[in-house]
Write an enzyme that holds these catalytic residues in place. Sequence first.
Site, PDB file in Angstrom:
ATOM      1  N   HIS A 104       0.884  -1.176   0.000  1.00  0.00           N
ATOM      2  CA  HIS A 104       0.000   0.000   0.000  1.00  0.00           C
ATOM      3  C   HIS A 104       0.916   1.219   0.000  1.00  0.00           C
ATOM      4  CE1 HIS A 104      -2.463  -2.943   2.321  1.00  0.00           C
ATOM      5  NE2 HIS A 104      -3.517  -2.336   1.806  1.00  0.00           N
ATOM      6  N   ASP A 107       2.151   2.012   3.445  1.00  0.00           N
ATOM      7  CA  ASP A 107       3.030   1.035   4.116  1.00  0.00           C
ATOM      8  C   ASP A 107       4.482   1.445   3.977  1.00  0.00           C
ATOM      9  OD1 ASP A 107       0.793  -0.628   4.235  1.00  0.00           O
ATOM     10  OD2 ASP A 107       1.434  -1.881   2.543  1.00  0.00           O
ATOM     11  N   GLU A 235     -10.855  -6.497  -4.581  1.00  0.00           N
ATOM     12  CA  GLU A 235     -10.719  -7.582  -3.596  1.00  0.00           C
ATOM     13  C   GLU A 235     -11.981  -7.677  -2.740  1.00  0.00           C
ATOM     14  OE1 GLU A 235      -6.950  -7.764  -1.521  1.00  0.00           O
ATOM     15  OE2 GLU A 235      -7.918  -8.587   0.254  1.00  0.00           O
ATOM     16  N   GLU A 271      -9.305 -13.549  -1.478  1.00  0.00           N
ATOM     17  CA  GLU A 271      -8.564 -13.904  -0.254  1.00  0.00           C
ATOM     18  C   GLU A 271      -9.303 -15.001   0.500  1.00  0.00           C
ATOM     19  OE1 GLU A 271      -6.777 -10.708   1.919  1.00  0.00           O
ATOM     20  OE2 GLU A 271      -7.354 -11.582   3.840  1.00  0.00           O
ATOM     21  N   HIS A 274     -11.313 -13.935   3.547  1.00  0.00           N
ATOM     22  CA  HIS A 274     -12.491 -13.149   3.182  1.00  0.00           C
ATOM     23  C   HIS A 274     -13.594 -14.071   2.669  1.00  0.00           C
ATOM     24  CE1 HIS A 274      -9.815  -9.352   2.378  1.00  0.00           C
ATOM     25  NE2 HIS A 274      -9.622  -9.881   3.561  1.00  0.00           N
ATOM     26  N   ASP A 299      -4.992 -13.735  -2.587  1.00  0.00           N
ATOM     27  CA  ASP A 299      -4.348 -13.465  -1.307  1.00  0.00           C
ATOM     28  C   ASP A 299      -4.444 -14.771  -0.535  1.00  0.00           C
ATOM     29  OD1 ASP A 299      -3.681 -10.881  -1.868  1.00  0.00           O
ATOM     30  OD2 ASP A 299      -5.014  -9.953  -0.396  1.00  0.00           O
ATOM     31  N   ASP A 310     -10.909 -11.355  10.528  1.00  0.00           N
ATOM     32  CA  ASP A 310      -9.877 -11.647   9.544  1.00  0.00           C
ATOM     33  C   ASP A 310      -8.551 -11.860  10.268  1.00  0.00           C
ATOM     34  OD1 ASP A 310      -8.918 -11.830   6.950  1.00  0.00           O
ATOM     35  OD2 ASP A 310      -8.869  -9.673   6.592  1.00  0.00           O
ATOM     36  N   ASP A 312      -5.987 -13.468   9.239  1.00  0.00           N
ATOM     37  CA  ASP A 312      -4.856 -13.376   8.296  1.00  0.00           C
ATOM     38  C   ASP A 312      -3.672 -14.248   8.701  1.00  0.00           C
ATOM     39  OD1 ASP A 312      -6.026 -11.606   6.476  1.00  0.00           O
ATOM     40  OD2 ASP A 312      -5.276  -9.824   7.496  1.00  0.00           O
ATOM     41  N   ASP A 342      -0.981 -12.420   2.062  1.00  0.00           N
ATOM     42  CA  ASP A 342      -1.640 -11.396   2.871  1.00  0.00           C
ATOM     43  C   ASP A 342      -1.868 -12.031   4.237  1.00  0.00           C
ATOM     44  OD1 ASP A 342      -2.963  -9.287   3.886  1.00  0.00           O
ATOM     45  OD2 ASP A 342      -4.484  -9.141   2.320  1.00  0.00           O
TER      46      ASP A 342
HETATM   47  C1  XLS Z   1      -7.708  -6.605   4.291  1.00  0.00           C
HETATM   48  C2  XLS Z   1      -7.261  -6.818   2.922  1.00  0.00           C
HETATM   49  C3  XLS Z   1      -6.080  -5.953   2.500  1.00  0.00           C
HETATM   50  C4  XLS Z   1      -5.940  -5.956   1.008  1.00  0.00           C
HETATM   51  C5  XLS Z   1      -5.117  -4.838   0.482  1.00  0.00           C
HETATM   52  O1  XLS Z   1      -8.476  -7.362   4.828  1.00  0.00           O
HETATM   53  O2  XLS Z   1      -6.982  -8.154   2.740  1.00  0.00           O
HETATM   54  O3  XLS Z   1      -4.922  -6.377   3.138  1.00  0.00           O
HETATM   55  O4  XLS Z   1      -5.416  -7.153   0.549  1.00  0.00           O
HETATM   56  O5  XLS Z   1      -5.649  -3.605   0.782  1.00  0.00           O
HETATM   57 NI    NI Z   2      -6.067  -9.063   1.114  1.00  0.00          NI
HETATM   58 NI    NI Z   3      -7.771  -9.669   4.642  1.00  0.00          NI
END
Ligand code: XLS
Ligand code: NI
Ligand code: NI
Length: 440
Positions: A104, A107, A235, A271, A274, A299, A310, A312, A342
């Site tokens: 991003h 980031d 996404e 993802e 998600h 992702d 999430d 992750d 991700d």
């Molecule tokens: C958040 C998203 C984010 C996207 C990029 O849940 O996964 O990380 O991949 O903005």
């Molecule tokens: Ni993501």
């Molecule tokens: Ni995510």
Amino acid sequence: MTASTRFFTQEAPIQYEGRDSRNPLAFRWYDKDRMVLGKTMEEQLRFAIAYWHSLAWPGGDPFGGETFLRPWMHGSDEMAMARLKADVGFELFRLLDAPFFCFHDRDVAPEGATLAESNRNLDVIADVFAEKMAREKVKLLWGTANLFSNRRYMAGGATNPDPDVFIYAAAQVKHALETTHRLGGANYVLWGGREGYETLLNTDIGQELDQLGRFVSMVVEHKHKIGFKGAILVEPKPQEPTKHQYDFDVATVYGFLERYGLQKEVQVNIEDNHATLAGHTYEHEIALACALGIMGSLDVNRGDRQSGWDTDQFPNDPTGMALGFYHLFRAGGFTTGGCNFDAKIRRQSLDAEDLLTAHIGGMDVCARALLMAADMIEDGALPQFVEERYAGWRKPENQAILRGERNLDDMAKLVEERSINPSPRSGRQEYLENLVNRYL
Ligand code: XLS
Ligand code: NI
Ligand code: NI
């Protein structure tokens, strides 16, 4: 010696040592030059490291602050810290032999007091990236803009009730897209964390969707204007941070794209975590995107069955991943997309080495899943079963129905003429599940 080599004690890139290796800093399945389905594993999987989780996240949770105490998060000169972070980042990419990374805008460089200042900061770090990328093998899988952290975006970027926020967000995306283009990015991602609502009591959904439609259209127009050849990816995610997000899942995104005439211009970045938050599986989302012709990138991560958010986490289920990969690679695999981690290490995983082992494990899970998916495809029993299940539809008289050459009157006549009285056939689910277990 750069500052970054003092962060990781490991010096040589991680090597493939085979499945019997006991070395935690070696690949057991990811053998990058091994040919699978006509390409090397490296070309098929196109791994990317996510800057935000691995370099920009301090290890906080809603109950406590940072745990990692990364050196590049503790200095008064923000731009010097951003450079140090880039050094460590590229060292991480080199050690993992990663072909791609993702970021991003916020980031990688600090946000300034004005958009112009933020853009200048980003340009300085993009120059640092360009210089490093000319020397190293790593490329940019995708760039994106952070339209969710700053308080100005609390009610959305593109879908904000205040047109000034829309304008600011669009200008920010313009710069992030141009930076992605400059660095040779293969894709540009739009994830709408705040493009949704907290309560319908203060929200005009129709108005907000029209704003989002126009916003994404402007991104597509600008992509063509500047000659960016990468794909624009949306996404999907159902919620978090907003209570309800407009890009809920693949099906919802497809409907949105059709409504605004964008279905040929935009694909999806799917993802795992998600997908499960939306009440689906990764497999479902990938298969649907392939069927709708909007499969872009992945992702890769995982959630937690007990948590409704999430988490992750790095992937650790090769079978689940293989079921998704089966659909992806049957449809030909990635074009511009890849597997972006991700995923974040847990907040107690303090050591530099934890960043390496997390990615090594995730890469091995994906490699193993790719091998399973290749077996499923090459053995042919699964695709053949489905082929035969739909064989009736290949007959010319039934094709005519799908082409729109028959109506309900014809259906009634056909039942009479062909004496149709269907007898159900077994779906053989358990047989197919046993078949999948053979490829483990
Ligand atoms: C958040 C998203 C984010 C996207 C990029 O849940 O996964 O990380 O991949 O903005
Ligand atoms: Ni993501
Ligand atoms: Ni995510």
